[in-house]
Enzyme design. Structure first.
Site, PDB file in Angstrom:
ATOM      1  N   HIS A   1       0.714  -1.079   0.013  1.00  0.00           N
ATOM      2  CA  HIS A   1       0.020  -0.081  -0.134  1.00  0.00           C
ATOM      3  C   HIS A   1       0.859   1.323  -0.093  1.00  0.00           C
ATOM      4  CE1 HIS A   1       0.911  -0.504   4.284  1.00  0.00           C
ATOM      5  NE2 HIS A   1       0.509   0.785   4.316  1.00  0.00           N
ATOM      6  N   ASP A   2       1.934   1.251   0.689  1.00  0.00           N
ATOM      7  CA  ASP A   2       2.892   2.681   0.603  1.00  0.00           C
ATOM      8  C   ASP A   2       3.973   2.583  -0.291  1.00  0.00           C
ATOM      9  OD1 ASP A   2       1.593   3.932   2.429  1.00  0.00           O
ATOM     10  OD2 ASP A   2       2.536   3.327   4.088  1.00  0.00           O
TER      11      ASP A   2
ATOM     12  N   HIS B   1      -6.189   4.313   0.363  1.00  0.00           N
ATOM     13  CA  HIS B   1      -5.929   3.899   1.805  1.00  0.00           C
ATOM     14  C   HIS B   1      -5.825   5.067   2.611  1.00  0.00           C
ATOM     15  CE1 HIS B   1      -1.603   4.101   0.706  1.00  0.00           C
ATOM     16  NE2 HIS B   1      -1.653   4.479   2.041  1.00  0.00           N
TER      17      HIS B   1
ATOM     18  N   LYS C   1       5.709   5.535  -1.872  1.00  0.00           N
ATOM     19  CA  LYS C   1       6.539   6.527  -1.059  1.00  0.00           C
ATOM     20  C   LYS C   1       7.980   6.578  -1.498  1.00  0.00           C
ATOM     21  CE  LYS C   1       4.416   6.762   3.406  1.00  0.00           C
ATOM     22  NZ  LYS C   1       4.409   6.052   4.931  1.00  0.00           N
TER      23      LYS C   1
HETATM   24 FE   LIG Z   1       0.064   5.416   3.165  1.00  0.00          FE
END
Ligand SMILES: [Fe+2]
Length: 330
Positions: free
Chosen positions: A185-186, A238, A189
């Protein structure tokens, strides 16, 4: 999951014949007659392969191919250009490859010949997808490992979300989305500078704007991979909040996909119950009190939070709850 082939051909007779044949071999086939329709429908259909006639009623196959390949979402989608008349264009193959086509066919000798070629290209794409998946999982782990305090966060999140999903009675394929989504999900980044990701203090408005791009970037990174398609709504949404104050799209309530809401709830719980640069871990009951307040304020779905409370306390013996409460009370 059957592979999806988009057949772009205005020749109704040839098109319907090939379509029926490929369907009989187990493929999902979406037939379109014009180049513009192909471009418009590609984001929705997400084909595994495009069979594109070089001559179309509106724009040329070369232009369609160029425009499809210009979209990063279609980076790994093979496009096969099929010549209308092999004698008419001596440099047709060169032009097709220059426009981004992955293969160029004169009309195949037979439908079986076409099938063999399609299968070979799909197998190659499947292999590339598998390699790319491994790279993305490794990339997601490397982003997490930048922050010592975040190490193990995705694995914990994976455990929470899948168990909570089981508690909600989700199907096996829905649990798989939660599992993969928790790990990825991240991933967006990767595009956020370390000075922002690792900053312990509150982010400035400009830094926050950069940080808030990570769900969109994450979706773009994962979009070309067939096996990650069902995870894209979770990655993109999210950070939405039930009252519409979240990002990137400001979705409200049930507009937010359920897997994204489940992941967010588990994410907040994990963030509150583990050490962060700006505070020590909170006991479970304190974390749940904060989340209860957020649900009352409309930031989280009250209905889903009720289920989350039942889930959290049903997985913790009453003895642990009392010990935890007294430990943090002292
Ligand atoms: Fe996030």
């Amino acid at each position: 999951m059957a592979a999806t082939i988009m057949l772009v051909d205005a020749d109704a007779l040839h098109s319907s014949d090939l379509k029926r044949f490929l369907q009989n071999q187990g493929y999902m086939v979406v037939g379109v007659e014009t180049g513009r329709t192909a471009i418009e429908r590609c984001p929705e259909v997400k084909p595994d392969l495009v069979l594109l006639n070089s001559v179309l009623p509106d724009i040329s196959g070369l232009q369609v191919c160029k425009r499809l390949k210009a979209d990063p979402m279609n980076r790994l989608m093979p496009v096969i250009m099929v010549a209308q008349d092999s004698d008419a264009e001596p440099f047709a193959a060169n032009r097709a490859y220059q426009s981004g086509a992955d293969d160029f066919w004169n009309r195949p000798a037979s439908r079986w010949d076409a099938l063999n070629r399609v299968e070979t290209i799909l197998q190659l794409k499947s292999y590339i997808d598998q390699q790319a998946e491994e790279v993305l999982f490794t990339l997601a782990r490397s982003i997490e490992s930048k922050t010592a305090m975040m190490t193990g966060h995705s694995e914990r999140l994976c455990e929470y979300t899948v168990q909570f999903g089981e508690h909600l009675g989700l199907r096996t394929d829905e649990l798989a989305v939660l599992r993969v989504g928790s790990l990825l999900h991240d991933i967006g980044k990767v595009a956020v500078p370390d000075s922002i990701v690792l900053k312990p203090e509150k982010l400035s408005a400009q830094e926050m704007r950069i940080m808030q791009q990570h769900p969109v970037v994450g979706e773009e990174i994962c979009a070309p991979l067939r096996s990650f398609r069902h995870v894209l709504p979770l990655i993109r949404h999210h950070h939405e909040r039930a009252d519409g104050s979240g990002y990137p799209d400001g979705l409200k309530g049930d507009e937010i996909p359920l897997p994204a809401q489940i992941l967010q709830m588990a994410d907040i719980f994990d963030a509150l119950t583990t050490d962060r640069p700006y505070r020590k871990e909170l006991p479970v009951n304190a974390a749940m009190a904060i989340m209860h307040r957020e649900a009352n304020q409309g930031l989280l779905s009250a209905k889903l939070f009720r289920e989350f409370s039942i889930f959290v306390w049903s997985t913790r013996p009453w003895k642990d709850f009392k010990e935890e409460t007294s430990r943090f009370a002292n």
